[in-house]
Motif scaffolding. Sequence first.
Motif, mmCIF file in Angstrom:
data_model
loop_
_atom_site.group_PDB
_atom_site.id
_atom_site.type_symbol
_atom_site.label_atom_id
_atom_site.label_comp_id
_atom_site.label_asym_id
_atom_site.label_seq_id
_atom_site.Cartn_x
_atom_site.Cartn_y
_atom_site.Cartn_z
ATOM 1 N N ASN A 75 10.018 -6.986 -1.855
ATOM 2 C CA ASN A 75 11.110 -6.015 -1.790
ATOM 3 C C ASN A 75 11.066 -5.064 -2.996
ATOM 4 O OD1 ASN A 75 13.441 -4.833 -0.777
ATOM 5 N ND2 ASN A 75 14.768 -6.183 -1.960
ATOM 6 N N ARG A 76 11.247 -3.797 -2.720
ATOM 7 C CA ARG A 76 11.270 -2.731 -3.743
ATOM 8 C C ARG A 76 9.915 -2.520 -4.414
ATOM 9 N NH1 ARG A 76 15.816 -5.578 -4.703
ATOM 10 N NH2 ARG A 76 15.042 -6.381 -6.674
ATOM 11 N N ILE A 77 8.842 -2.878 -3.721
ATOM 12 C CA ILE A 77 7.482 -2.637 -4.217
ATOM 13 C C ILE A 77 6.935 -1.361 -3.572
ATOM 14 C CG2 ILE A 77 5.089 -3.452 -3.888
ATOM 15 C CD1 ILE A 77 6.277 -4.785 -6.213
ATOM 16 N N VAL A 78 6.159 -0.601 -4.340
ATOM 17 C CA VAL A 78 5.438 0.555 -3.808
ATOM 18 C C VAL A 78 3.965 0.193 -3.690
ATOM 19 C CG1 VAL A 78 4.781 2.968 -4.178
ATOM 20 C CG2 VAL A 78 7.064 2.194 -4.837
ATOM 21 N N PHE A 79 3.385 0.423 -2.520
ATOM 22 C CA PHE A 79 1.957 0.201 -2.297
ATOM 23 C C PHE A 79 1.235 1.505 -2.587
ATOM 24 C CE2 PHE A 79 -1.893 -0.192 0.296
ATOM 25 C CZ PHE A 79 -2.320 -1.469 -0.043
ATOM 26 N N LEU A 80 0.394 1.510 -3.625
ATOM 27 C CA LEU A 80 -0.217 2.748 -4.116
ATOM 28 C C LEU A 80 -1.737 2.676 -4.049
ATOM 29 C CD1 LEU A 80 0.719 5.453 -5.544
ATOM 30 C CD2 LEU A 80 0.034 4.337 -7.679
ATOM 31 N N PRO A 81 -2.356 3.380 -3.092
ATOM 32 C CA PRO A 81 -3.825 3.381 -3.026
ATOM 33 C C PRO A 81 -4.417 4.325 -4.073
ATOM 34 C CG PRO A 81 -2.956 4.818 -1.331
ATOM 35 C CD PRO A 81 -1.758 4.197 -2.027
ATOM 36 N N ILE A 82 -5.490 3.875 -4.715
ATOM 37 C CA ILE A 82 -6.209 4.776 -5.618
ATOM 38 C C ILE A 82 -6.984 5.755 -4.747
ATOM 39 C CG2 ILE A 82 -7.980 4.970 -7.403
ATOM 40 C CD1 ILE A 82 -7.218 2.218 -8.383
ATOM 41 N N PRO A 83 -6.727 7.049 -4.883
ATOM 42 C CA PRO A 83 -7.280 8.004 -3.913
ATOM 43 C C PRO A 83 -8.781 8.234 -4.060
ATOM 44 C CG PRO A 83 -6.143 9.161 -5.670
ATOM 45 C CD PRO A 83 -5.897 7.692 -5.902
ATOM 46 N N ALA A 84 -9.393 8.567 -2.927
ATOM 47 C CA ALA A 84 -10.768 9.061 -2.948
ATOM 48 C C ALA A 84 -10.756 10.452 -3.571
ATOM 49 C CB ALA A 84 -11.337 9.105 -1.536
ATOM 50 N N SER A 85 -11.892 10.899 -4.050
ATOM 51 C CA SER A 85 -11.959 12.173 -4.766
ATOM 52 C C SER A 85 -11.776 13.370 -3.850
ATOM 53 C CB SER A 85 -13.301 12.282 -5.480
ATOM 54 O OG SER A 85 -14.354 12.139 -4.545
ATOM 55 N N ASN A 86 -12.117 13.192 -2.582
ATOM 56 C CA ASN A 86 -12.046 14.279 -1.611
ATOM 57 C C ASN A 86 -10.835 14.067 -0.702
ATOM 58 O OD1 ASN A 86 -12.701 15.172 1.303
ATOM 59 N ND2 ASN A 86 -14.131 16.379 0.076
ATOM 60 N N LYS A 106 7.258 -3.859 5.388
ATOM 61 C CA LYS A 106 8.531 -3.228 5.023
ATOM 62 C C LYS A 106 8.600 -2.918 3.529
ATOM 63 C CE LYS A 106 11.062 -5.338 8.859
ATOM 64 N NZ LYS A 106 9.829 -5.703 9.574
ATOM 65 N N ILE A 107 7.496 -2.331 3.035
ATOM 66 C CA ILE A 107 7.450 -1.885 1.649
ATOM 67 C C ILE A 107 7.202 -0.382 1.609
ATOM 68 C CG2 ILE A 107 6.711 -4.114 0.728
ATOM 69 C CD1 ILE A 107 3.862 -3.106 0.634
ATOM 70 N N GLU A 108 7.453 0.212 0.463
ATOM 71 C CA GLU A 108 7.351 1.666 0.325
ATOM 72 C C GLU A 108 5.888 2.102 0.285
ATOM 73 O OE1 GLU A 108 9.162 5.198 -2.572
ATOM 74 O OE2 GLU A 108 9.787 3.111 -2.848
ATOM 75 N N ASN A 109 5.572 3.089 1.088
ATOM 76 C CA ASN A 109 4.207 3.616 1.190
ATOM 77 C C ASN A 109 4.001 4.702 0.146
ATOM 78 O OD1 ASN A 109 1.746 4.655 1.922
ATOM 79 N ND2 ASN A 109 2.296 5.126 4.027
ATOM 80 N N GLY A 110 3.120 4.444 -0.811
ATOM 81 C CA GLY A 110 2.873 5.410 -1.880
ATOM 82 C C GLY A 110 1.685 6.330 -1.632
ATOM 83 N N TYR A 111 1.166 6.321 -0.407
ATOM 84 C CA TYR A 111 -0.019 7.143 -0.099
ATOM 85 C C TYR A 111 0.161 8.598 -0.512
ATOM 86 C CZ TYR A 111 -3.248 9.966 2.650
ATOM 87 O OH TYR A 111 -4.169 10.900 3.034
ATOM 88 N N SER A 112 1.311 9.165 -0.208
ATOM 89 C CA SER A 112 1.534 10.596 -0.493
ATOM 90 C C SER A 112 1.964 10.854 -1.937
ATOM 91 C CB SER A 112 2.594 11.162 0.461
ATOM 92 O OG SER A 112 3.842 10.533 0.229
ATOM 93 N N TYR A 113 2.101 9.810 -2.732
ATOM 94 C CA TYR A 113 2.575 9.972 -4.103
ATOM 95 C C TYR A 113 1.446 10.243 -5.094
ATOM 96 C CZ TYR A 113 6.723 7.523 -2.285
ATOM 97 O OH TYR A 113 7.819 7.126 -1.547
ATOM 98 N N ILE A 114 0.201 10.196 -4.611
ATOM 99 C CA ILE A 114 -0.925 10.284 -5.540
ATOM 100 C C ILE A 114 -2.108 10.987 -4.888
ATOM 101 C CG2 ILE A 114 -1.739 7.978 -4.840
ATOM 102 C CD1 ILE A 114 -2.782 7.622 -7.727
ATOM 103 N N SER A 115 -2.799 11.791 -5.676
ATOM 104 C CA SER A 115 -4.076 12.375 -5.262
ATOM 105 C C SER A 115 -4.928 12.532 -6.523
ATOM 106 C CB SER A 115 -3.881 13.724 -4.559
ATOM 107 O OG SER A 115 -3.227 14.637 -5.413
ATOM 108 N N MET A 116 -6.203 12.801 -6.299
ATOM 109 C CA MET A 116 -7.089 12.990 -7.438
ATOM 110 C C MET A 116 -7.427 14.469 -7.553
ATOM 111 S SD MET A 116 -10.633 10.971 -8.355
ATOM 112 C CE MET A 116 -9.865 9.360 -8.508
ATOM 113 N N LYS A 117 -7.476 14.962 -8.777
ATOM 114 C CA LYS A 117 -7.834 16.361 -8.975
ATOM 115 C C LYS A 117 -9.230 16.621 -8.438
ATOM 116 C CE LYS A 117 -4.831 17.327 -12.894
ATOM 117 N NZ LYS A 117 -4.754 17.755 -14.300
#
Length: 199
Positions: A75-86, A106-117
């Motif tokens: 509960n209240r965890i964000v799942f954050l994938p380390i993004p691919a470069s592209n 039922k956890i927070e999806n962090g996919y859109s919270y991170i990208s790589m320059k």
Amino acid sequence: MELYKDTESLVFKEGNKKYSIKFFRVYYPKRYEIRALDKKVRDDIYEFKNGVSFDKFLIEIKDWLIEKYGIYQLNRIVFLPIPASNKKVNEKRYKKFCELLCEDLKIENGYSYISMKENNSPNHLKNDVKAKKYEFILNEDRLRGKRLIVFDDILTSGKTFYSLATTLDGLNCKIRLAIFLARTIKEEDYVEEYFTIYK
């Protein structure tokens, strides 16, 4: 919350920072001669990386998290994938996987919270990996102070994960667990690791 069962400790040599990690396979790069079973593992990981198939890993990771920690501990965890470069590769590799995993748990999806320059493509096998810098674009408002499960496909030198972890420290985030599909098995010609792993 204690996400430390059935995991190993990854300790970074620089700063002695410690993280709880879980990886599900070992991975041999293509240049190594390997047996059929190891090749099957490598093929499964390539299919994941290329966005061809992720069902096997999705089920295994989801079941492992539920068995070890239960839904209430997530509960209240964000799942954050380390993004691919592209950006295109990142979407193909992680978008649907994260959607399904986070919906089921039922956890927070962090996919859109991170990208790589851009122009930051990982190059784990080059001798100049220590000079390589990974820069992330983060949604700071969404991530600040959050508890995270960080996810990546392969743990190799540890450089990418260390770069992200250091960046997240500045946002007062707590990485409760880092999950990797596999850890790279290395031979003597490989670049020095950034970390040590303890059972």
